[in-house]
Motif scaffolding. Structure first.
Motif, mmCIF file in Angstrom:
data_model
loop_
_atom_site.group_PDB
_atom_site.id
_atom_site.type_symbol
_atom_site.label_atom_id
_atom_site.label_comp_id
_atom_site.label_asym_id
_atom_site.label_seq_id
_atom_site.Cartn_x
_atom_site.Cartn_y
_atom_site.Cartn_z
ATOM 1 N N ASN A 248 0.857 -1.186 0.000
ATOM 2 C CA ASN A 248 0.000 0.000 0.000
ATOM 3 C C ASN A 248 0.894 1.237 0.000
ATOM 4 N N ALA A 249 1.090 1.814 -1.190
ATOM 5 C CA ALA A 249 1.959 2.984 -1.302
ATOM 6 C C ALA A 249 1.247 4.106 -2.034
ATOM 7 N N TYR A 250 -0.068 4.179 -1.864
ATOM 8 C CA TYR A 250 -0.848 5.198 -2.561
ATOM 9 C C TYR A 250 -0.429 6.615 -2.158
ATOM 10 N N GLY A 251 0.042 6.768 -0.929
ATOM 11 C CA GLY A 251 0.451 8.085 -0.459
ATOM 12 C C GLY A 251 1.827 8.509 -0.931
ATOM 13 N N GLN A 252 2.557 7.611 -1.612
ATOM 14 C CA GLN A 252 3.869 7.875 -2.210
ATOM 15 C C GLN A 252 5.024 7.924 -1.209
ATOM 16 N N TYR A 253 4.710 7.976 0.084
ATOM 17 C CA TYR A 253 5.741 8.020 1.118
ATOM 18 C C TYR A 253 5.432 6.968 2.198
ATOM 19 N N PRO B 257 -4.444 9.281 -2.556
ATOM 20 C CA PRO B 257 -4.850 10.666 -2.287
ATOM 21 C C PRO B 257 -4.237 11.729 -3.190
ATOM 22 N N PHE B 258 -3.801 11.326 -4.407
ATOM 23 C CA PHE B 258 -3.339 12.287 -5.416
ATOM 24 C C PHE B 258 -2.157 13.127 -4.898
ATOM 25 N N THR B 259 -1.137 12.438 -4.408
ATOM 26 C CA THR B 259 0.009 13.131 -3.821
ATOM 27 C C THR B 259 1.032 13.510 -4.894
ATOM 28 N N PRO B 260 1.278 14.795 -5.120
ATOM 29 C CA PRO B 260 2.281 15.189 -6.100
ATOM 30 C C PRO B 260 3.684 15.144 -5.502
ATOM 31 N N ALA B 261 4.674 15.096 -6.368
ATOM 32 C CA ALA B 261 6.058 15.206 -5.913
ATOM 33 C C ALA B 261 6.286 16.617 -5.363
ATOM 34 N N PRO B 262 7.268 16.788 -4.471
ATOM 35 C CA PRO B 262 7.481 18.100 -3.835
ATOM 36 C C PRO B 262 7.608 19.244 -4.828
ATOM 37 N N ASP C 140 -11.132 -1.955 1.016
ATOM 38 C CA ASP C 140 -10.761 -1.706 -0.365
ATOM 39 C C ASP C 140 -10.516 -0.215 -0.583
ATOM 40 N N PRO C 141 -9.305 0.164 -1.018
ATOM 41 C CA PRO C 141 -9.034 1.593 -1.269
ATOM 42 C C PRO C 141 -9.872 2.158 -2.413
#
Length: 481
Positions: A153-158, A213-218, A399-400
Motif C-alpha cells: 500500500n503505497a498510494y500516499g507515495q511516502y 490521495p493524489f500526492t504530487p512530488a514536492p 478496499d481503497p
C-alpha cells in the motif's frame, strides 16, 4: 480520445528482424519493451503530460482501447494473463472473487507475459504496484521476473515498504523517498544493466500515481494554480433513463464541486512525476544506444470520473470516463501520428508483447496481438466488440477503491462496447444502450426503445463473450472474421 494510456513502440511479429535472439543493442533482432502503467489515469490528464503527448505524435494511438473492468486488480490481472475476468476469476480487489490472494490461488501467475518473455531469454523487471492485497513483508516474488521492486500500500507515495528482490526496504518521508522517483531510478539501472548484459529486456513500471490521495512530488505541489476540473456536457448531469445506482441523484453540491476541482488539480500535479519518468527512461535508452530498438508502453489500469453524471470522483462504471483509456504505440515499424479505431482491449497487451518478442502465446489467452494494427496492415475482419465485466456493488471497507458517497457504485453488470455504441446488462435485468455516434457523451439511454430483434442480438453477443475461452472463441464472439 486518450484515456488510460499505453505507448508501444516496436516491431511487428511479421518483421524479419524479430525472430531469433539478440544482444539488446541497436542491431538486435528482438525489441526491448518498456511498459509504463499508471493507476486511475483518465484521458483528460494527458494534456498535462508533454512527454506522453510527444509519444503520441511519434506513434499510433488507439481510440477504442478498453479495459475489462474499471477496477485495479481485475484490469491488471487481464493485462498480465491476457484473459477476461470470467477466466481469471478476478472481478474485485479482494475476497473470493478478487485480489492477489485469489490470483495466486487460481494459478494465474504461472502463465503471464513475464513468464513467456523470460522463457524467450528476456530479462524482465516489475517495479511499483503489483496487485491489491500484495504484501512486501511476505518476500514473495511471482514466477517470470528477473528483477522485482514492488510495494504494497503505497498510494500516499511516502512511508512504504518495497520488496527489492529478496530484501524488504523501508522508505520514509524524505523528498527522495517519493515512490515514482524511486522506481524511475531503478528503471534506469535495470535498463543500463540489461544492455551491459547484452540481453533483450521487458520492464514494467507500474506507478501508484495518480490514484488517491493524489500526492504530487514536492517540486510539483504548487503547479497549475486555479486549475479546475473539466465541465463537459456530462458534468453534473444525469443521463435520460439512468441506471438504478444513479436514479434520483441530486445535483452536485458546491462543496462537492470544490473538492472535485481540488482533486483534479492535484491529479494534474501528480502525473508530472510520471511524465518526467518517461523522459528519464527515454534519455537512458538513448544513452545506452537502444532507443531505436525499444518499445515504450504507457497506459492506465482504468479511467476515472470526476463530476460526470453527478458522480463524485471514482470509477467502476461502464461509462467511457471509466473504461475507455489511452493506448499509444510508438517506435520502429509503427506509423507516426496514426489513430486506430478498431476495438482493442487490455487482454491484447500480453499477446502483443509476446508477438514482438517472438514468444509463443498460449492457446488459453483470450486477447489478440495488436501488431498488425501497429504496422498499419488491413484491418478487414478485425473484431468489432470489447467486453467489460464487473461485480458490485463494492462495499468492502478495506478496499481503497470502495466508492465514496455519490461516487457511483453499480451492481454486477456485463457490457459490450464497439466503436459506435455501449450496451450494459445488469444482474437485476435492467439495461443501458448508448448510441455514442449520435450521443458521444452517453447522456441518452435508449435501451427501452430498441427493437426486440436488436435486443436479442445484443444479449447473444454479451452471453457469447462472457463465457468465451481462448483467442479463437473470443475472437469469433467479438465479431472477428
Amino acid at each position: 480520445m486518450l484515456s488510460a494510456m499505453t505507448v508501444v513502440a516496436g516491431l511487428s511479429a511479421c518483421d524479419p528482424r524479430l525472430p531469433g535472439s539478440g544482444d539488446g543493442g541497436p542491431d538486435t533482432d528482438r525489441p526491448n519493451i518498456v511498459f509504463v502503467l499508471t493507476d486511475d489515469l483518465a484521458s483528460n490528464l494527458v494534456q498535462y503530460m508533454p512527454h506522453v503527448q510527444a509519444l503520441a505524435k511519434k506513434g499510433t494511438s488507439f481510440a477504442n482501447y478498453t479495459v475489462t473492468d474499471s477496477l485495479c486488480c481485475p484490469s491488471r490481472s487481464s493485462i498480465f494473463t491476457g484473459r477476461y475476468p470470467h477466466n481469471t476469476g478476478i472481478f474485485t480487489n479482494g475476497g473470493k472473487d478478487g485480489g492477489f490472494t485469489t490470483f495466486k490461488k487460481n494459478g494465474e501467475e504461472k502463465s503471464t507475459f513475464a513468464t513467456s518473455l523470460q522463457q524467450a531469454d528476456y530479462r524482465t523487471a516489475m517495479m511499483g504496484k503489483y496487485l491489491n492485497e500484495y504484501l512486501p513483508k511476505d518476500k514473495y516474488v511471482p514466477p517470470g521476473w528477473t528483477e522485482w521492486d514492488v510495494a504494497g500500500n503505497a498510494y500516499g507515495q511516502y512511508d512504504y515498504n518495497l520488496l527489492e528482490n529478496d530484501q524488504v526496504k523501508h522508505y520514509g518521508k524524505a523528498p527522495g523517498d517519493y515512490l515514482t522517483t524511486v522506481v524511475s531510478g531503478k528503471a534506469t539501472k535495470f535498463i543500463t544493466d540489461s544492455v551491459a548484459a547484452k540481453s533483450p529486456f521487458l520492464l514494467e513500471v507500474a506507478t501508484f500515481t495518480p490514484h488517491g490521495p493524489f500526492t504530487p512530488a514536492p517540486e510539483d505541489k504548487d503547479k497549475f494554480p486555479g486549475l479546475t476540473a473539466p465541465r463537459g456536457p456530462a458534468f453534473d448531469k444525469l443521463p435520460a433513463d439512468p441506471p438504478k445506482y444513479l436514479a434520483g441523484r441530486e445535483p452536485l453540491t458546491a462543496d462537492e464541486k470544490k473538492k472535485i476541482d481540488t482533486d483534479f488539480r492535484k491529479r494534474a500535479q501528480a502525473v508530472q512525476s510520471v511524465d518526467r519518468m518517461i523522459g528519464s527512461i527515454q534519455d537512458t535508452l538513448e544513452k545506452a544506444g537502444v532507443a531505436d530498438n525499444t518499445i515504450i508502453v504507457f497506459s492506465s489500469d482504468n479511467g476515472f470520473h470526476m463530476g460526470e453524471y453527478r458522480m463524485t470522483p471514482g470509477k467502476q462504471t461502464a461509462f467511457d470516463t471509466d473504461v475507455n483509456v489511452p493506448l499509444i504505440v510508438a517506435g520502429p515499424g509503427v506509423g507516426a501520428g496514426r489513430t486506430v479505431t478498431e476495438a482493442a482491449e487490455n487482454v491484447d497487451l500480453r499477446p502483443t508483447f509476446e508477438a514482438l518478442a517472438g514468444a509463443t502465446t498460449p492457446s488459453e489467452v483470450d486477447g489478440s496481438s495488436l501488431v498488425p494494427l501497429l504496422r498499419g496492415e488491413s484491418s478487414a475482419g478485425w473484431r468489432t466488440t470489447s467486453l467489460v465485466e464487473h461485480h458490485g456493488p463494492n462495499t468492502d471497507p478495506a478496499d481503497p477503491d470502495r466508492p465514496a458517497k455519490n461516487g457511483g457504485n453499480p451492481a454486477t453488470y456485463e457490457a459490450i462496447r464497439t466503436s459506435t455504441y455501449t450496451y450494459v446488462e445488469y444482474a437485476d435485468g435492467t439495461s443501458e444502450y448508448y448510441d455514442r455516434k449520435a450521443d458521444p457523451d452517453m447522456l441518452n439511454n435508449i435501451a427501452g426503445t430498441l427493437a426486440p430483434d436488436t435486443r436479442t442480438k445484443l444479449a447473444a453477443t454479451v452471453k457469447g463473450m462472457s463465457v468465451c475461452q481462448g483467442r479463437r472463441q473470443c475472437w469469433t464472439a467479438a465479431g472477428g472474421k
